[in-house]
Design a protein around this motif. Structure first.
Motif, mmCIF file in Angstrom:
data_model
loop_
_atom_site.group_PDB
_atom_site.id
_atom_site.type_symbol
_atom_site.label_atom_id
_atom_site.label_comp_id
_atom_site.label_asym_id
_atom_site.label_seq_id
_atom_site.Cartn_x
_atom_site.Cartn_y
_atom_site.Cartn_z
ATOM 1 N N LEU A 76 -16.773 -28.619 38.309
ATOM 2 C CA LEU A 76 -16.659 -28.605 36.582
ATOM 3 C C LEU A 76 -17.117 -30.556 35.841
ATOM 4 O O LEU A 76 -17.609 -30.384 34.821
ATOM 5 C CB LEU A 76 -14.918 -29.448 36.009
ATOM 6 N N VAL A 77 -17.576 -31.150 36.453
ATOM 7 C CA VAL A 77 -17.967 -32.418 35.934
ATOM 8 C C VAL A 77 -19.478 -31.976 35.876
ATOM 9 O O VAL A 77 -20.074 -32.752 35.149
ATOM 10 C CB VAL A 77 -17.857 -33.373 37.161
ATOM 11 N N GLY A 78 -20.178 -31.098 37.175
ATOM 12 C CA GLY A 78 -21.378 -30.784 36.742
ATOM 13 C C GLY A 78 -21.197 -30.267 36.006
ATOM 14 O O GLY A 78 -22.375 -30.242 35.072
ATOM 15 N N ALA A 79 -20.653 -29.038 35.580
ATOM 16 C CA ALA A 79 -21.344 -28.573 34.310
ATOM 17 C C ALA A 79 -20.771 -29.005 32.872
ATOM 18 O O ALA A 79 -22.375 -28.206 31.995
ATOM 19 C CB ALA A 79 -20.006 -26.992 34.197
ATOM 20 N N TYR A 80 -20.065 -30.085 32.811
ATOM 21 C CA TYR A 80 -20.368 -30.725 31.975
ATOM 22 C C TYR A 80 -21.137 -31.630 31.758
ATOM 23 O O TYR A 80 -21.630 -31.349 30.382
ATOM 24 C CB TYR A 80 -19.112 -32.051 31.650
ATOM 25 N N ILE A 81 -21.744 -31.870 32.578
ATOM 26 C CA ILE A 81 -23.201 -32.415 31.936
ATOM 27 C C ILE A 81 -24.421 -31.509 32.218
ATOM 28 O O ILE A 81 -25.189 -32.082 31.975
ATOM 29 C CB ILE A 81 -23.662 -33.593 33.940
ATOM 30 N N ALA A 82 -23.991 -30.719 32.816
ATOM 31 C CA ALA A 82 -25.207 -29.256 32.394
ATOM 32 C C ALA A 82 -25.309 -28.791 30.257
ATOM 33 O O ALA A 82 -26.421 -29.137 30.481
ATOM 34 C CB ALA A 82 -25.361 -27.934 32.563
ATOM 35 N N GLY A 115 -26.792 -31.942 36.495
ATOM 36 C CA GLY A 115 -25.850 -31.136 36.633
ATOM 37 C C GLY A 115 -25.534 -29.856 37.378
ATOM 38 O O GLY A 115 -24.604 -29.747 38.213
ATOM 39 N N GLY A 116 -26.729 -28.980 37.244
ATOM 40 C CA GLY A 116 -26.881 -28.303 37.967
ATOM 41 C C GLY A 116 -27.045 -28.844 40.131
ATOM 42 O O GLY A 116 -26.720 -27.966 40.718
ATOM 43 N N ILE A 117 -27.676 -29.949 40.121
ATOM 44 C CA ILE A 117 -27.078 -30.515 41.016
ATOM 45 C C ILE A 117 -26.019 -30.807 42.004
ATOM 46 O O ILE A 117 -25.331 -30.793 43.081
ATOM 47 C CB ILE A 117 -28.493 -32.069 41.256
ATOM 48 N N VAL A 118 -25.296 -31.641 41.447
ATOM 49 C CA VAL A 118 -23.928 -31.843 41.516
ATOM 50 C C VAL A 118 -23.015 -30.220 42.014
ATOM 51 O O VAL A 118 -22.174 -30.097 42.859
ATOM 52 C CB VAL A 118 -23.366 -32.291 40.533
ATOM 53 N N ILE A 119 -23.485 -29.101 41.049
ATOM 54 C CA ILE A 119 -22.374 -27.602 41.131
ATOM 55 C C ILE A 119 -22.839 -27.205 42.054
ATOM 56 O O ILE A 119 -22.337 -27.209 43.071
ATOM 57 C CB ILE A 119 -23.507 -26.697 39.803
#
Length: 267
Positions: A112-118, A246-250
């Protein structure tokens, strides 16, 4: 699929896109059902309320998502729709008695955090479409949970056939008042929407048949990454630093779940 949805949206309406999205799946599912000599009505009877719920909530989720996408900022809608795996995890724990591990909770939060960042949503759109997007995530979570439940009773091809048939009929009735005869180019795009949607539907259904719903749902966040890459490659959209981070986090969270599952199976 989303690339061709965007390319064809200037000429045809949402329900027409939805109709073709499900029509191709219906044809492919019908062929598979016939090749596998499945007794469709018996399979549907075995699936019972869970199968009907999967098809109904699945279609309702599509309608709500498309409505939201047409009346609010795409980043806001996409971000709220990415809450679907959260509801899958919660509902699977409640109704399917799946174990909700700390890794699943932490990885879902990371996604969710990664999606928010992206996506960088602002949530300054009209509140009603945003509510529709959130409801789309809720009902999709219910549909995927029921899909996982159906694995004990119904063959995957029969599940896809039932969902595609119900969605095709409903979308066909809704598109009639505003039906547009597409140009040959857009007609090909509509067929490609159906082809790629069918591929996604088949893989998704088999995934929920083979693994716990709360585990499979996390992998759906990879759609954020693939959408960004394909939009960059085919639509000329730019890849910002936030999209890459964001993609890297996901992907990192998904890899964490994959490795944790592999280790659990080996012990």
């Amino acid at each position: 699929m989303q690339v061709f949805v965007k390319l064809s949206s200037e000429e045809v309406g949402t329900f027409e896109q939805t109709f073709f999205r499900n029509l191709v799946s219906l044809i492919i599912a019908a062929v598979m059902v016939r090749r596998e000599n499945l007794q469709v009505f018996q399979e549907i009877k075995r699936g019972g309320w869970a199968l009907w719920g999967r098809s109904f909530f699945g279609f309702l989720g599509i309608v709500l998502f498309f409505y939201a996408a047409g009346h609010a900022r795409q980043a806001d809608v996409a971000m709220l729709n990415r809450a679907s795996p959260v509801f899958v995890t919660l509902l699977a724990g409640i109704f399917l008695k799946e174990k909700i591990t700390p890794v699943k909770i932490a990885s879902t939060i990371l996604c969710l955090v990664g999606a928010y960042i992206a996506m960088q949503p602002s949530f300054d759109s009209n509140p009603f479409p945003l509510l529709a997007a959130l409801l789309a995530a809720v009902v999709s979570g219910m549909a995927y949970t029921m899909l996982s439940y159906c694995k004990n009773f119904t063959h995957p091809s029969a599940i896809i056939f039932h969902f595609s048939a119900l969605s095709t009929v409903c979308a066909g009735l809704m598109m009639l008042p505003n039906l547009v005869i597409p140009s040959p180019k857009v007609f090909v795009m509509l067929l490609l929407i159906g082809v790629f949607a069918a591929g996604g539907q088949f893989f998704l259904t088999y995934a929920y048949q083979q693994a716990p719903a709360s585990e499979v749902s996390i992998y759906q966040y990879s759609g954020v990454v693939f959408t960004a890459v394909f939009s960059y490659a085919f639509l000329g959209e730019t890849l910002s630093k936030s999209s890459i981070i964001g993609g890297i986090v996901i992907l990192g969270a998904i890899f964490w779940v994959f490795e944790n599952t592999r280790k659990e199976k080996n012990t």
